[in-house]
Design a protein around this motif. Structure first.
Motif, PDB file in Angstrom:
ATOM      1  N   GLN A  27       0.996  -1.253   0.040  1.00  0.00           N
ATOM      2  CA  GLN A  27       0.154  -0.266  -0.087  1.00  0.00           C
ATOM      3  C   GLN A  27       0.792   1.733  -0.156  1.00  0.00           C
ATOM      4  O   GLN A  27       0.106   2.315  -0.134  1.00  0.00           O
ATOM      5  CB  GLN A  27      -1.360  -0.447   0.893  1.00  0.00           C
ATOM      6  N   MET A  28       2.136   0.830   0.405  1.00  0.00           N
ATOM      7  CA  MET A  28       3.055   2.241   0.419  1.00  0.00           C
ATOM      8  C   MET A  28       3.321   2.690  -0.657  1.00  0.00           C
ATOM      9  O   MET A  28       3.420   4.223  -0.980  1.00  0.00           O
ATOM     10  CB  MET A  28       4.615   1.275   1.361  1.00  0.00           C
ATOM     11  N   PHE A  29       3.522   1.922  -1.755  1.00  0.00           N
ATOM     12  CA  PHE A  29       3.205   3.252  -3.346  1.00  0.00           C
ATOM     13  C   PHE A  29       2.597   3.837  -3.499  1.00  0.00           C
ATOM     14  O   PHE A  29       2.896   4.874  -4.214  1.00  0.00           O
ATOM     15  CB  PHE A  29       3.590   1.429  -4.106  1.00  0.00           C
ATOM     16  N   GLY A  30       1.086   3.932  -3.515  1.00  0.00           N
ATOM     17  CA  GLY A  30       0.317   4.141  -4.101  1.00  0.00           C
ATOM     18  C   GLY A  30       0.008   5.433  -2.819  1.00  0.00           C
ATOM     19  O   GLY A  30      -0.228   6.579  -3.607  1.00  0.00           O
ATOM     20  N   GLU A  31       0.095   4.809  -1.639  1.00  0.00           N
ATOM     21  CA  GLU A  31       0.149   5.945  -0.875  1.00  0.00           C
ATOM     22  C   GLU A  31       1.026   6.704  -1.093  1.00  0.00           C
ATOM     23  O   GLU A  31       0.896   8.392  -1.238  1.00  0.00           O
ATOM     24  CB  GLU A  31       0.458   5.853   1.018  1.00  0.00           C
ATOM     25  N   ILE A  32       2.380   7.075  -1.296  1.00  0.00           N
ATOM     26  CA  ILE A  32       3.547   8.128  -1.358  1.00  0.00           C
ATOM     27  C   ILE A  32       3.060   8.292  -2.523  1.00  0.00           C
ATOM     28  O   ILE A  32       3.317  10.307  -2.669  1.00  0.00           O
ATOM     29  CB  ILE A  32       5.317   7.346  -1.623  1.00  0.00           C
ATOM     30  N   ILE A  33       2.680   8.310  -3.739  1.00  0.00           N
ATOM     31  CA  ILE A  33       2.608   8.736  -4.926  1.00  0.00           C
ATOM     32  C   ILE A  33       0.894   9.524  -4.604  1.00  0.00           C
ATOM     33  O   ILE A  33       1.005  10.910  -5.124  1.00  0.00           O
ATOM     34  CB  ILE A  33       1.442   7.223  -6.192  1.00  0.00           C
ATOM     35  N   GLY A  34       0.721   9.860  -4.269  1.00  0.00           N
ATOM     36  CA  GLY A  34      -0.787   9.921  -3.433  1.00  0.00           C
ATOM     37  C   GLY A  34      -0.648  11.291  -3.151  1.00  0.00           C
ATOM     38  O   GLY A  34      -0.664  12.283  -3.421  1.00  0.00           O
ATOM     39  N   LEU A  35       0.471  11.318  -2.012  1.00  0.00           N
ATOM     40  CA  LEU A  35       0.944  12.140  -0.986  1.00  0.00           C
ATOM     41  C   LEU A  35       1.696  13.191  -1.681  1.00  0.00           C
ATOM     42  O   LEU A  35       2.130  14.803  -2.664  1.00  0.00           O
ATOM     43  CB  LEU A  35       1.656  12.153  -0.207  1.00  0.00           C
TER      44      LEU A  35
END
Ligand code: SAH
Length: 329
Positions: free
Chosen positions: A35-43
């Motif tokens: 989930q970290m991948f999408g979270e970082i891109i979202g931020l």
């Protein structure tokens, strides 16, 4: 038929009925690792949007797979005060159904031509461009020819087809030795040009993550993957995933021609590192102590040079009047 038409037809059949992702499928992508991948891109998107003045914007994803990246990115963006309308470009009915479960209320498009034209676009494409059809030229004894696929008995076989004028081959590659192959991906160029033009008029940014090279170059990169192993791309079309490496240099040049500013490409591991993946992994591990080993492993897979860290690269496109994106300096 040209290799490009073969690849387009094979992939349309491959994706239409199935979900190919994950350990039990054919291949695993970064958002399915953690989930970290999408979270970082979202931020990353939310930070740009914030510094650009927080106007009403639209989240666009090309080939969103299971919708995992979008769901993770949207959750992170919401925490930063960004709750955009969601638009997905997706051709596969099976994938659309999965995306609808993860991201209710999205709007779907068959291609980029129908995306909204009135607001800034926040665009993400992870392992999308590698699925688009490449055409190939091959150097035969008597000059360059288009590589085509023919059917011999029950087998599909690639052969050298019609001659092409050598002037359509980049000068540096014309004298390449017999058997050399050059690829081009007109669909990727058309999409990047259309999106760049929209960014220049409407504002916004795009993040493209894929594996690739900086063309023009020779070398066949068309490959087939089935159950996490390589297969012959011309065998049993529609039964395995066909991909080709993305020519980042060509896409960058075309994006600039169409009015976008280009940043990178930089290695995926570097971008995620600069954007704070290690901190995110540490805080996740604190919240879920039982999963700390799995979280550390996911961190390694996403960033280590021997895993996805160097092979995959990220390139950003921004509207000319938008701020500098984080992570590309
Ligand atoms: N981005 C996702 C999925 C990658 S697989 C992830 O990282 O997990 C490629 C995705 O692109 C799938 O959703 C597939 O159905 C979609 N796709 C492939 N070719 C396409 C095309 N020509 N137009 C739109 N979507 C396409």
């Amino acid at each position: 038929m040209p290799v490009g038409r073969f690849m387009a037809a094979a992939n349309a059949h491959y994706y239409a009925p199935r979900d190919p992702l994950g350990a039990s499928g054919d291949f695993t992508t970064a958002p399915e690792i953690s989930q970290m991948f999408g979270e970082i891109i979202g931020l990353w998107l939310a930070d740009l949007w914030d510094r650009a003045g927080r106007s009403d914007a639209v989240y666009v994803e090309l080939g969103p797979g299971r919708g995992t990246l979008a769901a993770d990115a949207l959750r992170a963006m919401a925490k930063a005060g960004l709750t955009p309308d969601v638009h997905f470009v997706e051709t596969s009915p099976a994938m659309r159904a999965l995306q609808a479960e993860r991201v209710p209320g999205a709007t779907w498009h068959d291609d980029v031509r129908t995306l909204p034209v009135d607001r800034p676009l926040l665009i993400v494409a992870n392992e999308f461009f590698d699925a688009l059809p490449v055409y190939q030229l091959i150097k035969a004894a008597n000059g360059w020819r288009e590589r085509v696929v023919v059917c011999q008995d029950t087998l599909f076989v690639p052969i050298a087809g019609k001659s092409v004028p050598e002037t359509i081959v980049a000068e540096a590659l014309r004298e390449a030795g017999p058997g050399s192959i050059i690829e081009s991906c007109p669909a990727a160029v058309a999409i990047v040009r259309a999106l760049s033009r929209q960014l220049s008029y409407q504002g916004g940014a795009a993040l493209i993550v894929d594996y690739g090279y900086d063309g023009p170059a020779t070398g066949e990169t068309l490959q087939a993957v089935k159950r996490h192993a390589y297969a012959n791309p011309f065998e049993t079309p529609g039964d395995h995933d066909l991909t080709a490496h993305v020519d980042f240099a060509t896409l960058a040049a075309m994006a600039e021609l169409s009015g976008a500013r280009v940043h990178g490409p930089v290695p995926q591991g570097d971008l995620l590192g600069v954007l704070g993946l290690a901190d995110r992994a540490a805080s996740l591990a604190r919240a879920q102590p039982g999963h700390s080993e799995a979280i550390a492993q996911a961190h390694r897979r996403l960033t280590h040079p021997k895993e996805m860290g160097s092979l995959f690269r990220a390139m950003a496109l921004t509207a000319p009047d938008w701020p500098e994106p984080a992570g590309f300096a």
